[in-house]
Scaffold this motif. Structure first.
Motif, PDB file in Angstrom:
ATOM      1  N   HIS A 160       0.795  -1.167  -0.058  1.00 42.88           N
ATOM      2  CA  HIS A 160      -0.057  -0.124  -0.161  1.00 42.88           C
ATOM      3  C   HIS A 160       0.828   1.301   0.117  1.00 42.88           C
ATOM      4  N   HIS A 161       2.231   1.163   0.085  1.00 41.04           N
ATOM      5  CA  HIS A 161       3.068   2.521  -0.139  1.00 41.04           C
ATOM      6  C   HIS A 161       2.956   2.885  -1.580  1.00 41.04           C
ATOM      7  N   LEU A 162       3.515   4.161  -1.314  1.00 39.96           N
ATOM      8  CA  LEU A 162       3.614   4.863  -2.701  1.00 39.96           C
ATOM      9  C   LEU A 162       4.635   4.451  -3.688  1.00 39.96           C
ATOM     10  N   PRO A 163       4.221   4.242  -4.737  1.00 41.71           N
ATOM     11  CA  PRO A 163       5.402   3.711  -5.734  1.00 41.71           C
ATOM     12  C   PRO A 163       6.533   4.866  -6.152  1.00 41.71           C
ATOM     13  N   GLY A 164       7.739   4.605  -6.102  1.00 44.31           N
ATOM     14  CA  GLY A 164       8.801   5.464  -6.760  1.00 44.31           C
ATOM     15  C   GLY A 164       8.759   5.401  -8.336  1.00 44.31           C
ATOM     16  N   GLY A 165      10.042   5.707  -8.724  1.00 43.16           N
ATOM     17  CA  GLY A 165      10.065   6.072 -10.317  1.00 43.16           C
ATOM     18  C   GLY A 165       9.939   4.890 -11.122  1.00 43.16           C
ATOM     19  N   GLN A 166      10.241   3.463 -10.549  1.00 40.83           N
ATOM     20  CA  GLN A 166      10.532   2.527 -11.130  1.00 40.83           C
ATOM     21  C   GLN A 166       9.620   1.334 -10.277  1.00 40.83           C
ATOM     22  N   LEU A 167       8.912   0.372 -10.910  1.00 37.78           N
ATOM     23  CA  LEU A 167       8.196  -0.542 -10.519  1.00 37.78           C
ATOM     24  C   LEU A 167       8.887  -1.739 -10.737  1.00 37.78           C
ATOM     25  N   PRO A 168       8.823  -2.848  -9.673  1.00 41.49           N
ATOM     26  CA  PRO A 168       9.506  -4.122  -9.911  1.00 41.49           C
ATOM     27  C   PRO A 168       8.801  -4.951 -10.845  1.00 41.49           C
ATOM     28  N   ALA A 169       9.757  -5.727 -11.637  1.00 35.99           N
ATOM     29  CA  ALA A 169       9.142  -6.618 -12.713  1.00 35.99           C
ATOM     30  C   ALA A 169       8.676  -7.939 -12.126  1.00 35.99           C
ATOM     31  N   CYS A 170       7.551  -7.750 -11.253  1.00 35.93           N
ATOM     32  CA  CYS A 170       6.937  -8.883 -10.738  1.00 35.93           C
ATOM     33  C   CYS A 170       5.925  -9.436 -11.454  1.00 35.93           C
ATOM     34  N   ASP A 171       5.389 -10.517 -11.163  1.00 35.91           N
ATOM     35  CA  ASP A 171       4.326 -11.303 -11.881  1.00 35.91           C
ATOM     36  C   ASP A 171       2.913 -10.854 -11.574  1.00 35.91           C
ATOM     37  N   ALA A 172       2.759 -10.330 -10.569  1.00 30.73           N
ATOM     38  CA  ALA A 172       1.375  -9.531 -10.245  1.00 30.73           C
ATOM     39  C   ALA A 172       1.626  -8.405  -9.327  1.00 30.73           C
ATOM     40  N   MET A 173       0.903  -7.382  -9.200  1.00 29.10           N
ATOM     41  CA  MET A 173       1.056  -6.525  -8.186  1.00 29.10           C
ATOM     42  C   MET A 173      -0.391  -5.947  -7.874  1.00 29.10           C
ATOM     43  N   VAL A 174      -0.666  -5.742  -6.319  1.00 27.57           N
ATOM     44  CA  VAL A 174      -1.959  -5.478  -6.188  1.00 27.57           C
ATOM     45  C   VAL A 174      -1.552  -4.227  -4.949  1.00 27.57           C
ATOM     46  N   ASN A 175      -1.955  -2.743  -5.399  1.00 27.17           N
ATOM     47  CA  ASN A 175      -1.482  -1.822  -4.578  1.00 27.17           C
ATOM     48  C   ASN A 175      -2.628  -0.718  -4.952  1.00 27.17           C
ATOM     49  N   PRO A 176      -3.359  -0.402  -4.087  1.00 24.45           N
ATOM     50  CA  PRO A 176      -4.415   0.833  -4.350  1.00 24.45           C
ATOM     51  C   PRO A 176      -3.555   2.057  -4.731  1.00 24.45           C
ATOM     52  N   ASN A 177      -2.427   2.337  -4.313  1.00 23.99           N
ATOM     53  CA  ASN A 177      -1.708   3.569  -4.573  1.00 23.99           C
ATOM     54  C   ASN A 177      -0.773   3.695  -5.782  1.00 23.99           C
ATOM     55  N   LEU A 178      -1.152   2.460  -6.761  1.00 29.87           N
ATOM     56  CA  LEU A 178      -0.387   2.583  -8.008  1.00 29.87           C
ATOM     57  C   LEU A 178      -1.068   3.655  -8.845  1.00 29.87           C
ATOM     58  N   PRO A 179      -0.301   4.481  -9.683  1.00 28.09           N
ATOM     59  CA  PRO A 179      -1.091   5.497 -10.705  1.00 28.09           C
ATOM     60  C   PRO A 179      -2.122   4.900 -11.342  1.00 28.09           C
TER      61      PRO A 179
END
Length: 570
Positions: A160-179
């Motif tokens: 739930h933390h705010l993302p930085g300039g680069q996102l990790p290359a994961c298989d899936a991401m759940v985060n309500p604070n993604l742009p």
């Protein structure tokens, strides 16, 4: 005269449609928080936001369903604070409820692995799991996810933390604070995001006929969700209040997991009257202490066991660690106050403090205490570990109107490489840097704070709900206020301010006050207490007090009592 300003909250509208049983005082308290009608205070689970509104949910659910179907080894990668510990317990318990047979968890050691899914943390995972599911971390773990992928491990990030300039290359991401994420509430804690993922996974598995006529009861996890949500100080918007209220009801009815029940007992709280502030000030700190000073696995094990005796044993250990944490915190705060006092006055708007003897696990609490005293953003630093004095770990606490993570991003943009890594929220964040760079960082942080903080924001303000009318300080109203929340971050506990005459007082213990306060409007005398307020001087004979209307339960007899938060001569 105190430098603190008392300011009264304004109503956000006119309350309407409330039944007569709801006290008028409670109605205007709700109105000041934007709750204008009964429906907005009905915290039923049926009114929760849908899990399907969260972005990335379909990919994460499909991968977890495959992992359960094919019996993969799943490792939950948690965090060493209360949100991370409860989220880890929710993930492990929930995945097992939904049919996963090979589920384990790991918590990074803050002094060895750093924060989150670091490359060092991934390297410590032996043997390698087939799937990593992060809880309350991962959005900034670019290197850690890359290290996992290099080992052939699939990764689902829940954060739930705010993302930085680069996102990790994961298989899936759940985060309500993604742009661009469509989820209406951006306030979910990490444990809340994990709970939502489990709800969506259950729906998917049920579509596939995995349970037959049965339906695993994920509501059994709501006590953990409530504890993590309150302890992480996320704003209690409507959706979070639904989650917290459901968890509190579960606890009050005696259905809490063995670990939470044991922690409530260790904190000498009443299960029947448990409220959100008990979670935030009693239960949460006992869990957090393990992550600050020892190993958070102790806390997670307490939350995972169903053995009552084992839970009590672990809760006793956590209670002892918390006592040690309090002593260490008091010592560090005293040193920080001496440092500030030695300055004569604080010139910095953004305050940075560093002491080589401080403990990295407790600097956040030091920053919080100094922020309250100075009413300006504070970052407290300590060596990264006993063996690593060349690097520092810092913990930040901010004031309203100053987004601390954005401030760190501004420093990072102006002086690339000065901060080694950072992350967090608007009001709290963490960072690491080289010890030699501390003076340069302190100056850069202060410069950003000076640019972004208007001088009037450096004045401490205590918002109240105004005067309590004569005769309103009753046990009936106190009970309604206690039951009406859940109160917490961004949905504050009701606070009143009135003029009183001090009809009597006496010290209570070494540093507390017990007072008899007379309301000059009707002559009523009220019992009142104020903690950590006695410094050898009597209170003013006539005073203005900001206070909560609470209940004093003495030997089974309940009476109303004023809990004073601030007094000043009138």
């Amino acid at each position: 005269m105190s430098v603190l300003q008392l300011r009264r909250r304004e109503s956000r509208g006119a309350p309407h449609g409330w039944p007569d049983a709801v006290h008028p005082v409670l109605q205007w308290i709700y109105a000041a928080r934007g709750v204008l009608e009964p429906g907005q205070a009905e915290h039923r689970l049926a009114r929760m936001l849908s899990p399907q509104l969260l972005g990335g949910m379909a990919q994460a659910v499909d991968l977890l369903a495959e992992a359960i179907r094919d019996d993969w080894s799943i490792l939950v990668a948690g965090d060493y604070d209360c949100d991370g510990a409860t989220g880890t317990a929710v993930a492990v318990r929930g995945l097992r409820l939904l049919g996963a047979r090979r589920v384990d968890y790991a918590i990074p050691n803050r002094f060895v692995h750093g924060y989150g899914l670091s490359a060092a943390f991934v390297a410590s995972m032996q043997p390698a799991p087939q799937l990593i599911v992060t809880v309350d971390n991962g959005v900034a773990s670019v290197a850690g996810v890359a290290a996992a992928k290099a080992r052939g491990i699939k990764v689902i990030v829940t954060d739930h933390h705010l993302p930085g300039g680069q996102l990790p290359a994961c298989d899936a991401m759940v985060n309500p604070n993604l742009p661009g994420d469509p989820f209406p509430s951006k306030m979910l804690a990490g444990v809340g995001v994990m709970f939502y993922l489990l709800l969506a996974l259950r729906a998917k598995l049920r579509e596939q006929g995995a349970f037959g006529a049965a339906k695993p009861d994920l509501s059994s996890l709501l006590d953990l969700v409530a504890l993590g949500t309150v302890a992480d100080l996320v704003p209690l918007d409507f959706n979070n209040r639904v989650l917290v209220e459901a968890g509190l009801q579960r606890m009050r009815s005696g259905r809490a997991c063995a670990g939470i029940a044991a922690l409530v007992e260790a904190g000498r709280r009443s299960v029947a009257t448990l409220c959100a502030s008990d979670l935030g000030f009693s239960i949460g700190p006992r869990l957090n202490a393990a992550g600050r000073l020892e190993d958070m696995r102790l806390g997670v094990e307490c939350l995972l066991t169903d053995d009552v005796a084992q839970a009590r044993h672990l809760a006793g250990q956590l209670d002892a660690i918390n006592r040690e944490r309090r002593e260490l915190q008091a010592s560090m705060v005293a040193e920080a106050e001496v440092m500030v006092a030695g300055l004569g006055h604080v010139d910095a708007v953004g305050v940075a403090l560093y002491e080589p003897s401080w403990h990295a696990g407790v600097v956040g609490l030091v920053a919080s205490k100094l922020k309250e005293r100075l009413h300006r953003p504070v970052i407290a630093f300590a060596p990264a570990s006993e063996d690593d004095t060349e690097n520092l770990r810092g913990s930040c606490r901010s004031i309203p109107g100053f987004h601390i993570r954005d401030a760190l991003a501004a420093v990072d943009a102006r002086q690339p490489g000065l901060i080694e890594r950072f992350g967090g929220h608007a009001m709290a964040a963490g960072l690491s840097l080289r010890t030699a760079d501390y003076p340069r960082f302190a100056a850069a942080f202060d410069a950003v704070a000076r640019e972004l903080i208007e001088p009037e924001r450096l004045q401490a303000v205590l918002y109240t709900d105004g005067e309590l009318p004569p005769g309103a300080a009753t046990l009936a109203l106190a009970r309604q206020l206690r039951e009406a929340g859940p109160w917490g971050q961004a949905f504050p506990e009701p606070l009143f301010d009135n003029l009183f005459e001090c009809a009597g007082w006496k010290p209570m213990g070494e540093s507390h006050l017990r007072l008899q306060l007379c309301d000059p409007r009707d002559g009523a005398v009220h019992d009142a207490v104020m903690f950590n307020a006695y410094h050898g001087q009597p209170p003013p004979s006539r005073l203005r007090a900001a206070y909560e209307l609470t209940i004093n339960d003495w030997q089974g007899r309940e009476t109303p009592r004023l809990l004073l938060r601030h007094i000043e001569p009138a």
